[in-house]
Design a protein around this motif. Structure first.
Motif, PDB file in Angstrom:
ATOM      1  N   GLY B  30       2.939  -4.487 -13.799  1.00 24.28           N
ATOM      2  CA  GLY B  30       2.809  -5.395 -12.676  1.00 24.28           C
ATOM      3  C   GLY B  30       3.664  -4.949 -11.499  1.00 24.28           C
ATOM      4  O   GLY B  30       4.635  -5.605 -11.138  1.00 24.28           O
ATOM      5  N   VAL B  31       3.294  -3.810 -10.889  1.00 22.88           N
ATOM      6  CA  VAL B  31       4.051  -3.303  -9.744  1.00 22.88           C
ATOM      7  C   VAL B  31       3.536  -3.948  -8.461  1.00 22.88           C
ATOM      8  O   VAL B  31       2.336  -3.962  -8.202  1.00 22.88           O
ATOM      9  CB  VAL B  31       3.940  -1.762  -9.647  1.00 22.88           C
ATOM     10  CG1 VAL B  31       4.522  -1.257  -8.335  1.00 22.88           C
ATOM     11  CG2 VAL B  31       4.621  -1.104 -10.831  1.00 22.88           C
ATOM     12  N   ASP B  32       4.442  -4.536  -7.683  1.00 23.48           N
ATOM     13  CA  ASP B  32       4.108  -5.069  -6.357  1.00 23.48           C
ATOM     14  C   ASP B  32       4.954  -4.317  -5.345  1.00 23.48           C
ATOM     15  O   ASP B  32       6.174  -4.280  -5.473  1.00 23.48           O
ATOM     16  CB  ASP B  32       4.459  -6.563  -6.274  1.00 23.48           C
ATOM     17  CG  ASP B  32       3.608  -7.389  -7.213  1.00 23.48           C
ATOM     18  OD1 ASP B  32       2.383  -7.414  -7.027  1.00 23.48           O
ATOM     19  OD2 ASP B  32       4.182  -8.001  -8.149  1.00 23.48           O
ATOM     20  N   LEU B  33       4.291  -3.727  -4.350  1.00 24.63           N
ATOM     21  CA  LEU B  33       5.048  -2.956  -3.364  1.00 24.63           C
ATOM     22  C   LEU B  33       4.265  -2.917  -2.062  1.00 24.63           C
ATOM     23  O   LEU B  33       3.056  -2.698  -2.065  1.00 24.63           O
ATOM     24  CB  LEU B  33       5.284  -1.529  -3.884  1.00 24.63           C
ATOM     25  CG  LEU B  33       6.152  -0.625  -3.008  1.00 24.63           C
ATOM     26  CD1 LEU B  33       7.596  -1.103  -3.042  1.00 24.63           C
ATOM     27  CD2 LEU B  33       6.086   0.824  -3.490  1.00 24.63           C
ATOM     28  N   THR B  34       4.957  -3.144  -0.949  1.00 33.19           N
ATOM     29  CA  THR B  34       4.308  -3.081   0.354  1.00 33.19           C
ATOM     30  C   THR B  34       5.056  -2.105   1.245  1.00 33.19           C
ATOM     31  O   THR B  34       6.287  -2.162   1.332  1.00 33.19           O
ATOM     32  CB  THR B  34       4.299  -4.477   1.022  1.00 33.19           C
ATOM     33  OG1 THR B  34       3.724  -5.395   0.098  1.00 33.19           O
ATOM     34  CG2 THR B  34       3.501  -4.470   2.299  1.00 33.19           C
ATOM     35  N   VAL B  35       4.323  -1.194   1.861  1.00 31.44           N
ATOM     36  CA  VAL B  35       4.934  -0.239   2.787  1.00 31.44           C
ATOM     37  C   VAL B  35       4.265  -0.403   4.153  1.00 31.44           C
ATOM     38  O   VAL B  35       3.039  -0.340   4.249  1.00 31.44           O
ATOM     39  CB  VAL B  35       4.772   1.218   2.295  1.00 31.44           C
ATOM     40  CG1 VAL B  35       5.542   2.171   3.199  1.00 31.44           C
ATOM     41  CG2 VAL B  35       5.239   1.366   0.857  1.00 31.44           C
ATOM     42  N   GLN B  36       5.075  -0.635   5.188  1.00 30.62           N
ATOM     43  CA  GLN B  36       4.539  -0.836   6.542  1.00 30.62           C
ATOM     44  C   GLN B  36       4.321   0.512   7.230  1.00 30.62           C
ATOM     45  O   GLN B  36       4.961   1.493   6.879  1.00 30.62           O
ATOM     46  CB  GLN B  36       5.507  -1.687   7.381  1.00 30.62           C
ATOM     47  CG  GLN B  36       5.781  -3.078   6.820  1.00 30.62           C
ATOM     48  CD  GLN B  36       4.541  -3.958   6.772  1.00 30.62           C
ATOM     49  OE1 GLN B  36       3.537  -3.700   7.444  1.00 30.62           O
ATOM     50  NE2 GLN B  36       4.606  -5.003   5.952  1.00 30.62           N
ATOM     51  N   PRO B  37       3.421   0.550   8.217  1.00 27.82           N
ATOM     52  CA  PRO B  37       3.174   1.810   8.931  1.00 27.82           C
ATOM     53  C   PRO B  37       4.457   2.381   9.533  1.00 27.82           C
ATOM     54  O   PRO B  37       5.266   1.630  10.095  1.00 27.82           O
ATOM     55  CB  PRO B  37       2.189   1.415  10.035  1.00 27.82           C
ATOM     56  CG  PRO B  37       1.555   0.160   9.571  1.00 27.82           C
ATOM     57  CD  PRO B  37       2.555  -0.536   8.709  1.00 27.82           C
ATOM     58  N   GLY B  38       4.623   3.681   9.431  1.00 29.32           N
ATOM     59  CA  GLY B  38       5.763   4.351  10.037  1.00 29.32           C
ATOM     60  C   GLY B  38       7.059   4.209   9.277  1.00 29.32           C
ATOM     61  O   GLY B  38       8.097   4.738   9.694  1.00 29.32           O
ATOM     62  N   ALA B 201       4.338   9.549  10.684  1.00 26.39           N
ATOM     63  CA  ALA B 201       3.660   9.204   9.439  1.00 26.39           C
ATOM     64  C   ALA B 201       4.449   8.174   8.643  1.00 26.39           C
ATOM     65  O   ALA B 201       5.600   7.893   8.935  1.00 26.39           O
ATOM     66  CB  ALA B 201       3.465  10.464   8.603  1.00 26.39           C
ATOM     67  N   THR B 202       3.776   7.631   7.638  1.00 26.35           N
ATOM     68  CA  THR B 202       4.430   6.747   6.678  1.00 26.35           C
ATOM     69  C   THR B 202       4.847   7.614   5.494  1.00 26.35           C
ATOM     70  O   THR B 202       4.088   8.486   5.082  1.00 26.35           O
ATOM     71  CB  THR B 202       3.426   5.674   6.211  1.00 26.35           C
ATOM     72  OG1 THR B 202       2.902   5.030   7.361  1.00 26.35           O
ATOM     73  CG2 THR B 202       4.094   4.662   5.301  1.00 26.35           C
ATOM     74  N   GLY B 203       6.045   7.373   4.975  1.00 30.20           N
ATOM     75  CA  GLY B 203       6.514   8.195   3.858  1.00 30.20           C
ATOM     76  C   GLY B 203       6.700   7.369   2.601  1.00 30.20           C
ATOM     77  O   GLY B 203       7.177   6.230   2.659  1.00 30.20           O
ATOM     78  N   LEU B 204       6.307   7.927   1.466  1.00 26.01           N
ATOM     79  CA  LEU B 204       6.597   7.288   0.181  1.00 26.01           C
ATOM     80  C   LEU B 204       7.198   8.354  -0.726  1.00 26.01           C
ATOM     81  O   LEU B 204       6.558   9.354  -1.034  1.00 26.01           O
ATOM     82  CB  LEU B 204       5.333   6.695  -0.446  1.00 26.01           C
ATOM     83  CG  LEU B 204       5.535   5.969  -1.778  1.00 26.01           C
ATOM     84  CD1 LEU B 204       6.455   4.760  -1.627  1.00 26.01           C
ATOM     85  CD2 LEU B 204       4.204   5.522  -2.374  1.00 26.01           C
ATOM     86  N   THR B 205       8.472   8.152  -1.093  1.00 26.82           N
ATOM     87  CA  THR B 205       9.196   9.163  -1.865  1.00 26.82           C
ATOM     88  C   THR B 205       9.618   8.568  -3.193  1.00 26.82           C
ATOM     89  O   THR B 205      10.016   7.399  -3.234  1.00 26.82           O
ATOM     90  CB  THR B 205      10.463   9.584  -1.092  1.00 26.82           C
ATOM     91  OG1 THR B 205      10.090   9.956   0.228  1.00 26.82           O
ATOM     92  CG2 THR B 205      11.171  10.740  -1.777  1.00 26.82           C
TER      93      THR B 205
END
Lengths: 260, 265
Positions: B30-38, B201-205
């Motif tokens: 049950g992973v919940d995650l939100t990433v906004q632009p930039g 860009a948007t980054g996800l690390t």
């Protein structure tokens, strides 16, 4: 009692495992073949595989065919003199080579050479995430890696076998003429009188099927390789063993279809 | 620049209740995650907590068992293959081991997405590739070498150049500093910050290297046993009030996170 039960459950598990692998391989084959007919096509990769699978297998297939033809002439001669049937040597050589030995032995040699290298290469690409990298760069790994190999295997093996047929028959000819003192004209006319088109054609169709099987098993086992060096090693072994066994099974089935 | 309006924007990445298990092992619960632009989001967590699987689910390399993953508002778990390929065009990915194609020279590696994904001509793609190779601080002369001829740090940089070559919207980094010496790791961190900024860009690390996380992140999410247990700004990391986060960032063996539970599970 428990021993018997354990034995039964082991046999059952093995059979279930076998059936599920057959299902997985069939699904993989279906998906791969579907990609053959839809672009984009990677022509450069296809030509590289023509060279790798076709051209570089020539020495191995040629040597196999040559010595098989030679030994066939020698064996059938020593056998047939017991029944005073030396005249059948030329016919036995040409039929055995074209129908059976060239396709099967070439298939097995290519399984060892090409099947293993495909499994090792694609398996290493899987383990080092290069296959995932292809996907993230919008390139379908089936089209880029698997289709060129399957097409090249299916088209190249019949050509290799045709060349093997010629070399094998020539091997039998050399031994018969130079060691067993057959007459040149007699041997050649015997060969041509025995040979029919279906003998060669059936052998070439077998070769195409074997070429497909060898490259399919190499791709399947590489694509589904386990982690690390051990995973790639196992994938390579499985590719060679499974394609060799499938060649022998399909050889029987195809012979039954052609000649009964 | 639109930070005041962030709350009304469509999130770049939105994961809702994502589950994934392999056999009997529940990896994501049950992973919940939100990433906004930039934004540059960094997911931290120990080995085997589900970091890589989370990343691969967003990329579409692994299909989740349930839950939704939206990219720009579109659910990616239900789209067909063709749309998925189009979606991939928005992504760039830096793999942990580099994952460079060893059969191709460096420049073709960098240009791969341009030639095959964007149908650019080879000459044009080579020019862009060389520009990107320079952007990661390497000389033009490496363009015709093969990946095997480069050191680990150089391979990472080329891999970064490949990830940014198509000017992606979202760039994923899988443990970007693993296996590098501390100085090279910092060079890579700087390059990541610069490249993501330059592209907007948007980054996800994902990483467990805290030095790297502190350098790259705008926001940090901590994953533990397949769930996101804390999300916050990087400046709040040291006073998160979460004992799991405290244990992890200070690298203590004692605390609520028990390493032996990995083996027992």
């Amino acid at each position: 009692m428990t021993v018997v039960l354990n034995l039964c459950s082991n046999i059952g598990a093995t059979i279930l495992g076998l059936l599920s692998s057959i299902g997985a391989i069939t699904a993989f084959a279906g998906q791969s073949v579907a990609h053959i007919f839809k672009g984009p096509f990677f022509i450069k990769n296809l030509f590289r595989q023509f060279i790798d699978i076709g051209y570089y297998s020539l020495p191995v297939v040629g040597m196999t065919a040559l010595f098989t033809g030679m030994v066939l002439a020698l064996q059938s001669y020593t056998g047939f003199t017991r029944f005073n049937a030396e005249g059948a040597v030329a016919g036995v050589v040409v039929l055995s080579i074209t129908r059976e030995l060239a396709p099967v032995l070439a298939g097995l040699m290519v399984a060892g050479r090409v099947g293993a290298s495909i499994a090792a290469e694609i398996g290493t690409m899987r383990v080092t995430e290069q296959i995932d990298a292809l996907t993230t760069l919008s390139v379908n790994p089936y089209k880029y890696l698997i289709v060129p190999r399957l097409v090249a295997g299916t088209l190249m093996l019949p050509i290799l076998v045709l060349i093997g047929d010629l070399i094998g028959v020539y091997g039998g000819y050399i031994v018969s003429i130079h060691m067993l003192n057959f007459s040149v004209g007699g041997y050649i006319s015997q060969t041509l009188n025995t040979l029919q088109a279906i003998d060669v054609i059936s052998g070439l169709i077998k070769a195409a099927v074997f070429g497909f099987l060898v490259t399919l098993m190499g791709c399947y086992h590489g694509f589904n390789s386990g982690r690390g060096a051990q995973g790639v090693g196992a994938a390579t072994t499985n590719a060679v063993v499974s394609s060799s066994i499938m060649i022998l099974i399909f050889n029987y089935v195809l012979t039954q279809v052609f000649f009964s | 620049m639109t930070s005041s309006k962030t709350h009304v924007q469509t999130p770049k990445i939105e994961m809702t209740n994502v589950h994934k298990s392999f056999g009997t092992k529940d990896v994501l619960r049950g992973v919940d995650l939100t990433v906004q632009p930039g934004e540059s989001m960094v997911i931290i967590g120990g080995s085997g907590t589900g970091k890589s699987v989370t990343l691969k689910c967003v990329l579409g390399l692994i299909k989740p068992d349930s839950g939704t993953i939206k990219i720009d508002g579109t659910d990616t778990t239900t789209i067909d293959r063709k749309d998925h390929d189009t979606l991939m065009g928005k992504f760039g990915m830096l793999f942990q081991g580099g994952a460079l194609f060893d059969s191709l020279p460096v420049w073709e590696n960098v240009a791969f997405g341009l030639i095959h994904g964007h149908k650019m001509s080879k000459e044009e793609a080579r020019a862009v590739a060389i520009e990107k190779i320079k952007a990661v601080g390497m000389g033009e002369r490496v363009a015709d070498l093969y990946p095997a001829e480069l050191s680990g740090g150089m391979q990472k940089r080329i891999s970064l150049a490949r990830a940014i070559a198509t000017n992606p919207d979202i760039i994923f980094f899988d443990e970007p500093t693993t296996g590098l010496d501390p100085i090279m790791a910092d060079v890579i961190n700087d390059l990541i910050v610069k490249c993501v900024k330059d592209l907007g860009a948007t980054g996800l690390t994902i990483t467990h290297d805290m030095a790297s996380a502190r350098k790259i992140a705008d926001k940090v999410a901590m994953i533990h046993e397949g769930q996101i247990i804390w999300v916050g700004d990087i400046k709040d990391l040291d006073n998160s009030g979460n004992e799991y986060v405290d244990q992890f960032i200070h690298g203590r063996a004692d605390g609520p996170i028990k390493k032996h539970s990995d083996l027992a599970a």
